[in-house]
Scaffold this active site. Sequence first.
Site, PDB file in Angstrom:
ATOM      1  N   TRP A 202       4.383 -19.048  -6.029  1.00 52.92           N
ATOM      2  CA  TRP A 202       3.222 -18.221  -6.364  1.00 52.92           C
ATOM      3  C   TRP A 202       3.540 -16.743  -6.471  1.00 52.92           C
ATOM      4  CZ3 TRP A 202       3.463 -14.966  -2.382  1.00 52.92           C
ATOM      5  CH2 TRP A 202       4.030 -15.468  -1.199  1.00 52.92           C
ATOM      6  N   ASN A 203       4.739 -16.324  -6.039  1.00 55.82           N
ATOM      7  CA  ASN A 203       4.934 -14.875  -5.874  1.00 55.82           C
ATOM      8  C   ASN A 203       5.172 -14.121  -7.177  1.00 55.82           C
ATOM      9  OD1 ASN A 203       7.462 -16.098  -6.029  1.00 55.82           O
ATOM     10  ND2 ASN A 203       8.426 -14.557  -4.751  1.00 55.82           N
TER      11      ASN A 203
ATOM     12  N   LYS B 127       4.836 -27.604 -12.820  1.00 59.96           N
ATOM     13  CA  LYS B 127       3.867 -27.685 -11.727  1.00 59.96           C
ATOM     14  C   LYS B 127       3.883 -26.352 -10.989  1.00 59.96           C
ATOM     15  CE  LYS B 127       3.942 -28.732  -7.546  1.00 59.96           C
ATOM     16  NZ  LYS B 127       3.008 -27.651  -7.183  1.00 59.96           N
ATOM     17  N   PRO B 128       2.868 -25.509 -11.270  1.00 61.21           N
ATOM     18  CA  PRO B 128       2.813 -24.232 -10.552  1.00 61.21           C
ATOM     19  C   PRO B 128       2.344 -24.438  -9.112  1.00 61.21           C
ATOM     20  CG  PRO B 128       1.218 -24.304 -12.397  1.00 61.21           C
ATOM     21  CD  PRO B 128       1.734 -25.695 -12.191  1.00 61.21           C
TER      22      PRO B 128
ATOM     23  N   GLY C 256      11.683 -21.862  -5.078  1.00 63.57           N
ATOM     24  CA  GLY C 256      10.807 -21.943  -3.918  1.00 63.57           C
ATOM     25  C   GLY C 256      11.614 -21.869  -2.642  1.00 63.57           C
TER      26      GLY C 256
ATOM     27  N   GLU D   4      16.604 -22.409  -7.164  1.00 61.01           N
ATOM     28  CA  GLU D   4      16.558 -20.972  -6.843  1.00 61.01           C
ATOM     29  C   GLU D   4      15.765 -20.854  -5.547  1.00 61.01           C
ATOM     30  OE1 GLU D   4      18.027 -18.551  -8.361  1.00 61.01           O
ATOM     31  OE2 GLU D   4      18.573 -19.447 -10.282  1.00 61.01           O
ATOM     32  N   LEU D   5      16.468 -20.674  -4.430  1.00 65.44           N
ATOM     33  CA  LEU D   5      15.812 -20.760  -3.115  1.00 65.44           C
ATOM     34  C   LEU D   5      15.681 -19.370  -2.488  1.00 65.44           C
ATOM     35  CD1 LEU D   5      17.610 -24.028  -1.954  1.00 65.44           C
ATOM     36  CD2 LEU D   5      15.525 -23.770  -3.310  1.00 65.44           C
TER      37      LEU D   5
ATOM     38  N   CYS E  69      11.836 -13.065  -3.407  1.00 66.20           N
ATOM     39  CA  CYS E  69      13.068 -13.722  -2.952  1.00 66.20           C
ATOM     40  C   CYS E  69      14.183 -12.714  -2.745  1.00 66.20           C
ATOM     41  CB  CYS E  69      13.493 -14.786  -3.958  1.00 66.20           C
ATOM     42  SG  CYS E  69      13.739 -14.129  -5.620  1.00 66.20           S
TER      43      CYS E  69
ATOM     44  N   GLU F  84      14.110 -15.452   6.853  1.00 63.92           N
ATOM     45  CA  GLU F  84      13.520 -14.782   5.691  1.00 63.92           C
ATOM     46  C   GLU F  84      12.064 -14.475   6.042  1.00 63.92           C
ATOM     47  OE1 GLU F  84      12.654 -17.159   2.192  1.00 63.92           O
ATOM     48  OE2 GLU F  84      12.997 -15.435   0.902  1.00 63.92           O
TER      49      GLU F  84
HETATM   50  P1  NAD Z   1       7.422 -23.502  -1.601  1.00 67.82           P
HETATM   51  O1  NAD Z   1       8.798 -24.022  -1.544  1.00 67.82           O
HETATM   52  O2  NAD Z   1       6.490 -23.791  -0.500  1.00 67.82           O
HETATM   53  O3  NAD Z   1       6.677 -24.004  -2.936  1.00 67.82           O
HETATM   54  C1  NAD Z   1       7.241 -23.846  -4.220  1.00 67.82           C
HETATM   55  C2  NAD Z   1       6.702 -24.931  -5.137  1.00 67.82           C
HETATM   56  O4  NAD Z   1       7.185 -26.197  -4.710  1.00 67.82           O
HETATM   57  C3  NAD Z   1       5.187 -25.044  -5.175  1.00 67.82           C
HETATM   58  O5  NAD Z   1       4.800 -25.363  -6.506  1.00 67.82           O
HETATM   59  C4  NAD Z   1       4.908 -26.212  -4.233  1.00 67.82           C
HETATM   60  O6  NAD Z   1       3.698 -26.857  -4.493  1.00 67.82           O
HETATM   61  C5  NAD Z   1       6.096 -27.103  -4.519  1.00 67.82           C
HETATM   62  N1  NAD Z   1       6.499 -27.996  -3.429  1.00 67.82           N
HETATM   63  C6  NAD Z   1       6.412 -27.756  -2.096  1.00 67.82           C
HETATM   64  N2  NAD Z   1       6.959 -28.786  -1.406  1.00 67.82           N
HETATM   65  C7  NAD Z   1       7.412 -29.674  -2.327  1.00 67.82           C
HETATM   66  C8  NAD Z   1       8.064 -30.936  -2.245  1.00 67.82           C
HETATM   67  N3  NAD Z   1       8.390 -31.468  -1.074  1.00 67.82           N
HETATM   68  N4  NAD Z   1       8.387 -31.572  -3.397  1.00 67.82           N
HETATM   69  C9  NAD Z   1       8.086 -31.039  -4.599  1.00 67.82           C
HETATM   70  N5  NAD Z   1       7.452 -29.846  -4.738  1.00 67.82           N
HETATM   71  C10 NAD Z   1       7.121 -29.166  -3.616  1.00 67.82           C
HETATM   72  O7  NAD Z   1       7.625 -21.944  -1.832  1.00 67.82           O
HETATM   73  P2  NAD Z   1       6.547 -20.801  -1.923  1.00 67.82           P
HETATM   74  O8  NAD Z   1       5.970 -20.564  -0.573  1.00 67.82           O
HETATM   75  O9  NAD Z   1       5.622 -21.069  -3.054  1.00 67.82           O
HETATM   76  O10 NAD Z   1       7.530 -19.565  -2.334  1.00 67.82           O
HETATM   77  C11 NAD Z   1       8.266 -18.859  -1.379  1.00 67.82           C
HETATM   78  C12 NAD Z   1       9.745 -19.192  -1.398  1.00 67.82           C
HETATM   79  O11 NAD Z   1      10.267 -19.134  -2.732  1.00 67.82           O
HETATM   80  C13 NAD Z   1      10.567 -18.198  -0.622  1.00 67.82           C
HETATM   81  O12 NAD Z   1      11.505 -18.847   0.202  1.00 67.82           O
HETATM   82  C14 NAD Z   1      11.284 -17.378  -1.706  1.00 67.82           C
HETATM   83  O13 NAD Z   1      12.467 -16.743  -1.275  1.00 67.82           O
HETATM   84  C15 NAD Z   1      11.506 -18.399  -2.742  1.00 67.82           C
HETATM   85  N6  NAD Z   1      11.723 -17.777  -4.051  1.00 67.82           N
HETATM   86  C16 NAD Z   1      12.979 -17.813  -4.607  1.00 67.82           C
HETATM   87  C17 NAD Z   1      13.223 -17.190  -5.832  1.00 67.82           C
HETATM   88  C18 NAD Z   1      14.600 -17.218  -6.475  1.00 67.82           C
HETATM   89  O14 NAD Z   1      14.723 -16.862  -7.649  1.00 67.82           O
HETATM   90  N7  NAD Z   1      15.642 -17.624  -5.771  1.00 67.82           N
HETATM   91  C19 NAD Z   1      12.188 -16.523  -6.497  1.00 67.82           C
HETATM   92  C20 NAD Z   1      10.918 -16.513  -5.890  1.00 67.82           C
HETATM   93  C21 NAD Z   1      10.701 -17.144  -4.677  1.00 67.82           C
END
Ligand code: NAD
Length: 462
Positions: free
Chosen positions: A127-128, A151-152, A196, A218-219, A253, A347
Site C-alpha cells: 500500500w505504501n 492484487k493490490p 511486500g 522485493e522485500l 522500503c 524494520e
Molecule cells: P505485506 O507483505 O503485508 O502485503 C503486501 C501484499 O501481499 C498485499 O497485497 C497483501 O494483501 C499480500 N499478502 C499478504 N500476505 C500474503 C500471503 N501470505 N500470500 C499472498 N499475498 C499476501 O506488506 P505491506 O504491509 O503491504 O508493505 C510493507 C512491506 O513492504 C515492508 O516490509 C516494506 O519494506 C516492503 N516494501 C518493499 C519494497 C521493495 O521494493 N523492496 C517496496 C515497498 C514496500
Amino acid sequence: MIVRENPARIREVVGRVAETDPGAAVRRAEAAGREWSARAPADRIDALRRSAAAVQARAGELAVLLARETGKPLADCRGELAFALAHLRWVCDHAPRVLGERLLDDEAGRLLIRRKPYGVVVCITPWNAPVILAMLKLAPALAAGNTCVIKPSPLAPLAVSEVAAALPGVEVVHGGAAAGQALVGHPLVRKVAFTGGDAAGRQIAAAAGAMLTPTVLELGGNDPALLLPDFSLTGQDYERLVMASFATSGQVCMAAKRLYVPRARAGEFTAAYVAAAERILLVGDPLTPGVTMGPVISAQAAERIRALVPGTAMPLGRSTGDLGAGYFVPPVLVPDLPDDAPLVTQEQFGPAVPLLLYDTVDEAVARANHSELGLAASVWSADEDRAFAVADRLEAGFVFVNTHNRTGMSLRAPFGGVKRSGHGREYGEEGLLEYVQSTVVHAPAAFRPGGPGLAATAYPLP
Ligand code: NAD
C-alpha cells in the site's frame, strides 16, 4: 466488500471494492494472452503509450484519491503518478531494443535467440507506493507480451485499480492474503512478482516453489545512512536526509532507517538535523498545502511503531490541524540506543529513526552490514571517490551517495535487494528482462548439406 477509510480522517470512507474470484481472473488473463502475445511488439508499445496518455489526463484526480486512501501528502501522490508514468514511457522507449530477437548466422551455424513472455504474471503489491510498485511490474511484463493479474493491498486498492483499468491485458483481484495465495498457487500462472514484507514474502516463495513458478521478490529493508567523518552538509542536504527517513511517514522500503554519525561530530549533527526537521517536516492532513508528512496507514501500524519508541526520543518538526482525527504518529529521532534495540534491529516502517554514533569507519561499516536485510544504503561524504569506495563495502542492492530514498532513484538503475531483502530487479534493463525467457533455435553449420559433420558422440567444436 473491502471498505477503505481515510487514515487522516478515520470516519471518512474513501471507497469500496468488491472481492474478486482469483481463479476466474487468471483464466481471463490467460485467454487474453493469446491475442496480446501474438501482436507485433510495436503494436503493444503503441497501446501502452495510449494508456499512459489516458492516465496522464486523469492524474490530478487520481493523486487526490491516492492521498485520501494512503495518507500521503498530495504533492507526493502527484509525484508518484508522474514517476509511474515516466517509468511506463521509459519501458516503451527501451523494450524494443532490450527485448528484440538476436540472429547470428555465420560459419558456426544459425542461432536465433528470442525473448518470449512467460504467460500470466501475478503481481502482488503493498500500500505504501501502490501505483509505482504496480507499474514496475505491469509495464515491463505487458511490453514483453505477458498478461497480468494484479492484487493490490486492501489498504490502498482504489487509485491503482483505476490505473490498471487503463492498461491492456490486466485483471485486478481484490482481497487479502487468501486471494494472494490462490493466485500464486494457480497452475496457469507462470511468474509471480511480489513487493511486500518478509512474512508474506516467505509464504509466497513457498507457494510458488511448490508450483515451480519463478518469482521476483522485493522485500523489506533496514537501510543504514552512513555519514563519513568528512561529511559536509548544507541546510538543504540536512532537509533531504530528514525526508530520507520521514517521507511517507517512514513507510518506505528504502527509507534511511538507521543513521550512523561520527561520535566527534554528534553535537553539530544533532543540532543541524533538528533544525532542518523544524523547517521541512510539517505533519498534518495530506490535502493541506505545505504538509510533508501524513498519518501512518492503520491503527495496527501506529501501535506497532509506538511500541518501538523509547522515552528518550527527541520530537521533530511541526504539525497542523487535528492529529487526533487519524492514525498520526509524531516523528522522532532516537539517540543513545544499543545496537540490539528493536528500533535498530527491526524494520520500523514508521516515523522514528535511531541515531547511532561510531568511532572508526571500519566499525561503522561492520555495524551497518550487521543485518539480514540488504535493500539500500547511503554514504555521505565531501569526497565522491571516498564515498564510492565505502559504498562498495556495504551489503546492499542500491547505495545512494549524498542522498537517500526517492531523490536517489533513476529509471535506468536496477533496484532490488541482496541477502534477505529479496531477489530479482525492478527498473532499468534488468527490470525488463525479468519478464522474458530466452528461447533458442539453433542449426549447427556442421550438419548443413556439405558441412564437415561431427561424430555422434562428440562435443561441438569451440
Ligand atoms: P505485506 O507483505 O503485508 O502485503 C503486501 C501484499 O501481499 C498485499 O497485497 C497483501 O494483501 C499480500 N499478502 C499478504 N500476505 C500474503 C500471503 N501470505 N500470500 C499472498 N499475498 C499476501 O506488506 P505491506 O504491509 O503491504 O508493505 C510493507 C512491506 O513492504 C515492508 O516490509 C516494506 O519494506 C516492503 N516494501 C518493499 C519494497 C521493495 O521494493 N523492496 C517496496 C515497498 C514496500
